[in-house]
Design a protein around this motif. Structure first.
Motif, PDB file in Angstrom:
ATOM      1  N   GLY A 106       0.930  -1.646  -0.344  1.00 64.78           N
ATOM      2  CA  GLY A 106       0.246  -0.315  -0.120  1.00 64.78           C
ATOM      3  C   GLY A 106       0.632   1.113  -0.247  1.00 64.78           C
ATOM      4  N   LEU A 107       0.307   2.835   0.103  1.00 68.82           N
ATOM      5  CA  LEU A 107       0.857   3.866   0.319  1.00 68.82           C
ATOM      6  C   LEU A 107      -0.017   4.400   1.150  1.00 68.82           C
ATOM      7  CD1 LEU A 107       0.312   4.600  -4.001  1.00 68.82           C
ATOM      8  CD2 LEU A 107       2.811   4.124  -2.944  1.00 68.82           C
ATOM      9  N   ALA A 108       1.148   4.837   1.939  1.00 72.31           N
ATOM     10  CA  ALA A 108       0.646   6.545   3.119  1.00 72.31           C
ATOM     11  C   ALA A 108       1.233   7.354   2.213  1.00 72.31           C
ATOM     12  CB  ALA A 108       0.970   5.464   4.058  1.00 72.31           C
ATOM     13  N   TRP A 109       0.121   8.654   3.184  1.00 75.86           N
ATOM     14  CA  TRP A 109       0.292  10.301   3.018  1.00 75.86           C
ATOM     15  C   TRP A 109       0.476  10.620   4.166  1.00 75.86           C
ATOM     16  CZ3 TRP A 109      -2.098   7.588  -0.430  1.00 75.86           C
ATOM     17  CH2 TRP A 109      -2.138   7.985  -1.591  1.00 75.86           C
ATOM     18  N   ARG A 110       1.633  11.270   4.666  1.00 79.10           N
ATOM     19  CA  ARG A 110       1.557  12.341   6.289  1.00 79.10           C
ATOM     20  C   ARG A 110       1.016  13.736   5.866  1.00 79.10           C
ATOM     21  NH1 ARG A 110       7.415   9.957   5.765  1.00 79.10           N
ATOM     22  NH2 ARG A 110       7.278   8.197   6.999  1.00 79.10           N
ATOM     23  N   GLN A 111       0.436  14.503   6.579  1.00 79.50           N
ATOM     24  CA  GLN A 111      -0.003  15.415   7.033  1.00 79.50           C
ATOM     25  C   GLN A 111      -0.345  15.912   5.838  1.00 79.50           C
ATOM     26  OE1 GLN A 111       2.473  17.623   9.040  1.00 79.50           O
ATOM     27  NE2 GLN A 111       0.827  17.156  10.904  1.00 79.50           N
TER      28      GLN A 111
END
Length: 280
Positions: free
Chosen positions: A60-65
């Protein structure tokens, strides 16, 4: 070995092989190219997402703020945002993408089935409208309230159908302007509604806003699909104020006089797009 055991073993080997393939594909997939693809898809609608995504431990992918923006400014802002492939459904031959986001105490979870009859499941709670910059950026408004939503969509013959429920507690807004027309300021509204999807077409069915001295009802067709942000709107806002409410905002109702359908009832057509709604 019995035929049943053979089938189970074959299914297990197939699932293991599929998981191994996905793991290898995920490990060697360049994150840079994924971010470039996301940027291209969003740019087609005049949108951008920053900062860029990074890979997670699970596929998966994730983003910070992250912040989703248009050329007008920020639209959505999150503390965390993640998109992941759900592993358990793969054992039954289904491919499901899960999206989770958080902003303050608010949470949103969405599951999208790429195949199969279960197409989409949505659950959102404790989302503060004051944390969503869309209202200030697009409508020029100050807003507040607590949003809750849940719904399910199923797939049949390639088309989606189902319902999504919406509820906002203590909705308040001021300074709303659609094109050259303002809407009346209101506070402490009780709001409920349903989005019904039939054969792939979404319709907002009687989203009601009721408060002290004012009753409003928003309904009409909603854009959907990959180009929802730039597709045309076809909504109608009915405004039914009591005389004392009108007296407090005489100028607003004077400007809306052309939309008076009968004494004390205004039917306001909302057109344009989600990013540039206008009263026509």
């Amino acid at each position: 070995m019995t035929p049943r055991r053979g089938l189970l073993r074959g299914a297990g080997l197939l699932a293991a092989g599929g998981c191994l393939f996905l793991a290898c594909f995920y490990l060697f997939l360049p994150t840079r190219q994924v971010n470039e693809l996301i940027s291209l898809l969003l740019a087609d609608q005049g949108l951008s997402l920053s900062p860029e995504a990074h890979k997670t431990l699970l596929p998966g992918l994730a983003w910070r703020q992250p912040v989703l923006s248009s050329d007008q400014g920020p639209l959505l802002r999150f503390d965390r945002l993640a998109v992941r492939l759900q592993l358990l459904p793969l054992l039954t031959g289904r491919a499901v993408i899960g999206l989770t986001s958080a902003q303050g105490a608010g949470r949103l979870e969405l599951k999208y089935g790429i195949n199969g009859t279960d197409a989409l499941e949505l659950a959102a709670h404790d989302i503060q409208l004051s944390d969503i910059p869309f209202f200030k950026t697009v409508l020029g408004a100050t807003s507040g309230g607590n949003l809750w939503s849940e719904g399910r969509l199923s797939r049949k013959a390639g088309r989606l159908s189902g319902t999504m429920k919406l509820e906002v507690k203590q909705l308040a807004f001021s300074g709303v302007k659609l094109g050259s027309f303002p809407l009346p300021d209101a506070a402490n509204l009780r709001c409920q509604g349903i989005v019904r999807v039939t054969d792939g077409r979404a319709r907002l069915e009687s989203f009601t806003l009721q408060g002290d001295g004012i009753y409003m009802r928003l309904s009409g067709d909603l854009p959907g699909g990959a180009h929802a942000a730039t597709s045309p709107l076809n909504l109608t806002l009915e405004i039914m104020p009591k005389p004392e409410f009108m007296d407090r905002q005489k100028l607003v109702f004077l400007l809306l006089a052309k939309f008076a359908a009968s004494p004390g009832v205004y039917k306001v057509p909302i057109r344009g797009t989600l990013l540039k709604p206008v009263i026509m």
